[in-house]
Design a protein around this motif. Structure first.
Motif, PDB file in Angstrom:
ATOM      1  N   VAL A  42       0.864  -1.178   0.000  1.00 44.29           N
ATOM      2  CA  VAL A  42       0.000   0.000   0.000  1.00 44.29           C
ATOM      3  C   VAL A  42       0.902   1.230   0.000  1.00 44.29           C
ATOM      4  O   VAL A  42       1.949   1.240   0.630  1.00 44.29           O
ATOM      5  CB  VAL A  42      -0.987   0.041   1.190  1.00 44.29           C
ATOM      6  CG1 VAL A  42      -2.037  -1.020   1.057  1.00 44.29           C
ATOM      7  CG2 VAL A  42      -0.282  -0.066   2.513  1.00 44.29           C
ATOM      8  N   VAL A  43       0.482   2.254  -0.742  1.00 40.43           N
ATOM      9  CA  VAL A  43       1.201   3.523  -0.754  1.00 40.43           C
ATOM     10  C   VAL A  43       0.213   4.631  -0.415  1.00 40.43           C
ATOM     11  O   VAL A  43      -0.981   4.510  -0.659  1.00 40.43           O
ATOM     12  CB  VAL A  43       1.879   3.827  -2.121  1.00 40.43           C
ATOM     13  CG1 VAL A  43       2.896   2.781  -2.470  1.00 40.43           C
ATOM     14  CG2 VAL A  43       0.873   3.986  -3.226  1.00 40.43           C
ATOM     15  N   GLY A  44       0.726   5.707   0.173  1.00 40.91           N
ATOM     16  CA  GLY A  44      -0.120   6.838   0.506  1.00 40.91           C
ATOM     17  C   GLY A  44       0.715   8.045   0.854  1.00 40.91           C
ATOM     18  O   GLY A  44       1.915   7.942   1.115  1.00 40.91           O
ATOM     19  N   ASP A  45       0.059   9.206   0.880  1.00 42.48           N
ATOM     20  CA  ASP A  45       0.771  10.443   1.180  1.00 42.48           C
ATOM     21  C   ASP A  45       0.547  10.899   2.620  1.00 42.48           C
ATOM     22  O   ASP A  45       1.067  11.934   3.027  1.00 42.48           O
ATOM     23  CB  ASP A  45       0.365  11.549   0.204  1.00 42.48           C
ATOM     24  CG  ASP A  45      -1.100  11.932   0.304  1.00 42.48           C
ATOM     25  OD1 ASP A  45      -1.850  11.285   1.062  1.00 42.48           O
ATOM     26  OD2 ASP A  45      -1.497  12.890  -0.387  1.00 42.48           O
ATOM     27  N   GLY A  46      -0.225  10.145   3.404  1.00 38.63           N
ATOM     28  CA  GLY A  46      -0.480  10.530   4.785  1.00 38.63           C
ATOM     29  C   GLY A  46      -1.450  11.682   4.908  1.00 38.63           C
ATOM     30  O   GLY A  46      -1.593  12.276   5.973  1.00 38.63           O
ATOM     31  N   ASN A  47      -2.118  12.010   3.819  1.00 42.84           N
ATOM     32  CA  ASN A  47      -3.025  13.155   3.825  1.00 42.84           C
ATOM     33  C   ASN A  47      -4.304  12.852   3.044  1.00 42.84           C
ATOM     34  O   ASN A  47      -4.829  13.717   2.343  1.00 42.84           O
ATOM     35  CB  ASN A  47      -2.306  14.371   3.235  1.00 42.84           C
ATOM     36  CG  ASN A  47      -2.943  15.662   3.648  1.00 42.84           C
ATOM     37  OD1 ASN A  47      -3.705  15.704   4.607  1.00 42.84           O
ATOM     38  ND2 ASN A  47      -2.653  16.718   2.921  1.00 42.84           N
ATOM     39  N   GLY A  48      -4.793  11.619   3.134  1.00 44.24           N
ATOM     40  CA  GLY A  48      -6.063  11.288   2.494  1.00 44.24           C
ATOM     41  C   GLY A  48      -5.953  10.667   1.123  1.00 44.24           C
ATOM     42  O   GLY A  48      -6.945  10.619   0.391  1.00 44.24           O
ATOM     43  N   ARG A  49      -4.776  10.194   0.735  1.00 40.93           N
ATOM     44  CA  ARG A  49      -4.635   9.475  -0.535  1.00 40.93           C
ATOM     45  C   ARG A  49      -3.974   8.146  -0.255  1.00 40.93           C
ATOM     46  O   ARG A  49      -2.975   8.079   0.456  1.00 40.93           O
ATOM     47  CB  ARG A  49      -3.766  10.247  -1.536  1.00 40.93           C
ATOM     48  CG  ARG A  49      -4.514  11.294  -2.278  1.00 40.93           C
ATOM     49  CD  ARG A  49      -3.810  11.860  -3.465  1.00 40.93           C
ATOM     50  NE  ARG A  49      -2.369  11.717  -3.475  1.00 40.93           N
ATOM     51  CZ  ARG A  49      -1.614  12.121  -4.481  1.00 40.93           C
ATOM     52  NH1 ARG A  49      -2.147  12.676  -5.527  1.00 40.93           N
ATOM     53  NH2 ARG A  49      -0.298  11.976  -4.440  1.00 40.93           N
ATOM     54  N   VAL A  50      -4.532   7.082  -0.816  1.00 39.69           N
ATOM     55  CA  VAL A  50      -4.001   5.743  -0.581  1.00 39.69           C
ATOM     56  C   VAL A  50      -4.256   4.876  -1.813  1.00 39.69           C
ATOM     57  O   VAL A  50      -5.219   5.093  -2.550  1.00 39.69           O
ATOM     58  CB  VAL A  50      -4.619   5.121   0.702  1.00 39.69           C
ATOM     59  CG1 VAL A  50      -6.078   4.776   0.503  1.00 39.69           C
ATOM     60  CG2 VAL A  50      -3.863   3.924   1.174  1.00 39.69           C
ATOM     61  N   GLY A  51      -3.361   3.905  -2.053  1.00 40.77           N
ATOM     62  CA  GLY A  51      -3.521   2.988  -3.164  1.00 40.77           C
ATOM     63  C   GLY A  51      -2.884   1.651  -2.821  1.00 40.77           C
ATOM     64  O   GLY A  51      -2.047   1.564  -1.924  1.00 40.77           O
ATOM     65  N   HIS A  52      -3.268   0.622  -3.532  1.00 42.45           N
ATOM     66  CA  HIS A  52      -2.718  -0.707  -3.284  1.00 42.45           C
ATOM     67  C   HIS A  52      -2.248  -1.318  -4.603  1.00 42.45           C
ATOM     68  O   HIS A  52      -2.741  -0.962  -5.667  1.00 42.45           O
ATOM     69  CB  HIS A  52      -3.756  -1.624  -2.633  1.00 42.45           C
ATOM     70  CG  HIS A  52      -4.846  -2.029  -3.577  1.00 42.45           C
ATOM     71  ND1 HIS A  52      -5.862  -1.181  -3.940  1.00 42.45           N
ATOM     72  CD2 HIS A  52      -5.059  -3.172  -4.254  1.00 42.45           C
ATOM     73  CE1 HIS A  52      -6.663  -1.799  -4.790  1.00 42.45           C
ATOM     74  NE2 HIS A  52      -6.196  -3.012  -4.999  1.00 42.45           N
ATOM     75  N   GLY A  53      -1.288  -2.240  -4.497  1.00 42.07           N
ATOM     76  CA  GLY A  53      -0.773  -2.874  -5.699  1.00 42.07           C
ATOM     77  C   GLY A  53      -0.241  -4.263  -5.421  1.00 42.07           C
ATOM     78  O   GLY A  53       0.132  -4.591  -4.304  1.00 42.07           O
ATOM     79  N   LEU A  54      -0.208  -5.072  -6.468  1.00 42.49           N
ATOM     80  CA  LEU A  54       0.298  -6.435  -6.403  1.00 42.49           C
ATOM     81  C   LEU A  54       1.407  -6.577  -7.437  1.00 42.49           C
ATOM     82  O   LEU A  54       1.243  -6.156  -8.582  1.00 42.49           O
ATOM     83  CB  LEU A  54      -0.834  -7.427  -6.718  1.00 42.49           C
ATOM     84  CG  LEU A  54      -0.463  -8.892  -6.908  1.00 42.49           C
ATOM     85  CD1 LEU A  54       0.033  -9.495  -5.607  1.00 42.49           C
ATOM     86  CD2 LEU A  54      -1.651  -9.677  -7.426  1.00 42.49           C
ATOM     87  N   GLY A  55       2.517  -7.142  -7.011  1.00 37.79           N
ATOM     88  CA  GLY A  55       3.629  -7.369  -7.931  1.00 37.79           C
ATOM     89  C   GLY A  55       4.129  -8.791  -7.814  1.00 37.79           C
ATOM     90  O   GLY A  55       4.239  -9.331  -6.712  1.00 37.79           O
TER      91      GLY A  55
END
Length: 171
Positions: A42-55
């Protein structure tokens, strides 16, 4: 609207990343075992944005890098009010069901496993969360992101109803 998917440039450096799950798969061939790795990040900016990914790759670091690239392509935004969410919300993906509730200041983040990673990276400091269905990290992450995208800020609700914030909280 705050819950629309947003695209970011690949050179965006303000994003933090967190490895949620790393899985090793062995394929048995004539020459022995061939190992492959899949990473959920999971990645995010700590300010209300988040995303997930599979590799997936034959190397751990390469699979994590692929997962981070995938996660940057799947960013969503959600509202944060005073370090918590604006209202209670349920999310569902497959057999994964989650419930997230706002919490008062000083409560901290009460969530487990994959949900905790998503909420921390997203920037929430006070929140209560419960995973009610599958414990599969893929489904829990997607259900959590589903719940976060359904959140609406008080400003959005007031704008949709065509009334002021003051009127919204009085009535």
């Amino acid at each position: 609207m705050a819950n629309q998917k947003s695209r970011i440039s690949p050179g965006d450096t303000e994003l933090k990343e967190k490895l949620v799950n790393l899985n090793r798969v062995a394929k048995v061939t004539k020459g022995g075992r061939t190992f492959s790795f899949s990473a959920v990040v999971v990645v995010g900016d700590g300010n209300g944005r988040v995303g997930h990914g599979l590799g997936k790759a034959r190397d751990v670091s390469e699979s994590i890098a692929k997962a981070v690239d995938d996660a940057k392509k799947n960013l969503v935004s959600f509202p944060i009010v005073n370090g918590t969410i604006p209202h209670e919300q349920k999310g569902k993906y497959g057999a994964g069901k989650v419930l997230i509730k706002p919490a008062s200041d000083g409560t901290g983040l009460i969530a487990g496993g994959a949900m905790r990673a998503v909420l921390e990276i997203g920037g929430l400091h006070n929140c209560l969360a419960k995973s009610q269905g599958s414990s599969n990290p893929h489904n829990v992450i997607k259900a959590t992101i589903d719940a976060l995208t359904k959140l609406r800020s008080p400003q959005d609700v007031a704008r949709e109803r065509g009334i002021s914030l003051k009127t919204l909280f009085e009535g």
